[in-house]
Design a protein around this motif. Structure first.
Motif: not given
Length: 337
Positions: A256-282
């Motif tokens: 992913l890092t080689t295809r988009v800018h750093a901010l976009t990578v960080t944004l995707v990872l934020v969503v991924r981490k939110a998904v991880s947390l939701v899965l854990s909590v639910v």
């Protein structure tokens, strides 16, 4: 299809990795150096055959690189230090929810550094969207267990503050690493497989400085108790799964890092981490708590959840993601005009 494969690696590999990481650190919080070393070793061994060639004398040597060695050394130093800090923080009584929010906070850091260091400009929509995503992750994290975010009678305030300081430093260094990688890939257009291999392979010698910690941590888990009749400590199973899912996760993130800018990578990872947390909590930590009971004979932990906060946070993350995408497209259209 290429984007679908990349996102599948990121979300599938990283979410599974987060679950196994919580399994291991919930019962053995002091194995940060060992955990980091195993993760780096597996990724390096996986990429070695692709970057190895044989000379006419029958001796092995590495294939020519796209990126100069000096740039990789800068990234390796930052990357290995960040990984050690993040995994070591679990030994300072940092709950998984706090861990996730600090690592997700890189979105703001990337934007601030991009603006101050590189003079990048962001539209109002992009800024507002990043703020929404950050608030959403905060709410999602707080919904898991508000009491775990503060030192209690069972947590020493100084120890907790030290862990927070470690995560804060790792967050700042991650922002700088993102800028370096962004510039490197835009300048040299290196393949993601090369970057993934060299970041982990060149990091391995640095673990010599923490070899004593790794040895003591390995002895500790080897003599850990188990409630099963398996001849080896049961912590080895989630530990192995964690290293394997780390390989999948790292491959997706580097791709992913080689295809988009750093901010976009960080944004995707934020969503991924939110998904991880939701899965854990639910899931109410089902996988983690029963694995912990199997490894240590301890009673499973219960998790307090504020449903309104978690779903509000998830909604803000989704709205922020859509808003940032819209703002990026609109900004690109203006440049083309």
């Amino acid at each position: 299809m290429d984007w679908l494969a990349t996102l599948s690696l990121v979300f599938g590999g990283c979410c599974s990795n987060a679950i196994t990481l919580e399994q291991v650190t919930s019962t053995h919080p002091h194995i940060g150096s060992l955990l980091t070393f195993l993760q780096f070793l597996v990724v390096a061994l996986y990429g070695l055959p692709q970057h190895l060639t044989w000379t006419s004398y029958g001796l092995p040597r590495l294939k020519p690189r796209t990126v100069p060695l000096l740039l990789y050394l800068v990234q390796v130093t930052l990357f290995s230090f960040i990984s050690l800090l993040n995994n070591a923080a679990f030994a300072y009584r940092i709950p998984m929810s706090v861990h996730i929010i600090f690592r997700s906070g890189g979105l703001i850091v990337s934007m601030v550094l991009g603006w101050t260091v590189r003079g990048k400009k962001y539209s109002l929509i992009q800024v507002a969207s990043v703020v929404l995503v950050t608030i959403g992750v905060v709410l999602t994290t707080l919904s898991a267990s508000q009491r775990s975010l503060l030192p209690t009678a069972h947590k020493d305030a100084q120890t907790y503050a030290s862990g927070i300081a470690m995560l804060s430093l790792a967050l700042l260094l991650s922002g700088f690493l993102g800028l370096v990688q962004d510039w490197t890939y835009s300048t040299y257009a290196s393949p993601w497989q090369e970057s993934m291999f060299y970041l982990h392979f060149l990091s391995l010698p640095l673990f010599l400085f923490v070899r004593d910690n790794i040895s003591s941590q390995l002895r500790s888990i080897h003599h850990s108790s188990s409630s099963t009749h398996v001849p080896i400590p049961t912590v080895y199973f989630p530990l192995i799964l964690n290293t394997l899912t780390q390989l999948v996760c790292v491959a997706g993130v580097n791709r992913l890092t080689t295809r988009v800018h750093a901010l976009t990578v960080t944004l995707v990872l934020v969503v991924r981490k939110a998904v991880s947390l939701v899965l854990s909590v639910v899931g109410d930590g089902v996988v983690v708590k029963y694995a912990a009971r199997a490894m240590t004979r301890e009673s499973p932990r219960t998790m307090d959840v504020d449903a309104r906060m978690i779903w509000t946070g998830a909604a803000l993350v989704m709205v922020g993601t859509i808003g940032y995408s819209f703002g990026s497209i609109k900004k690109q259209d203006k440049k083309e005009e």
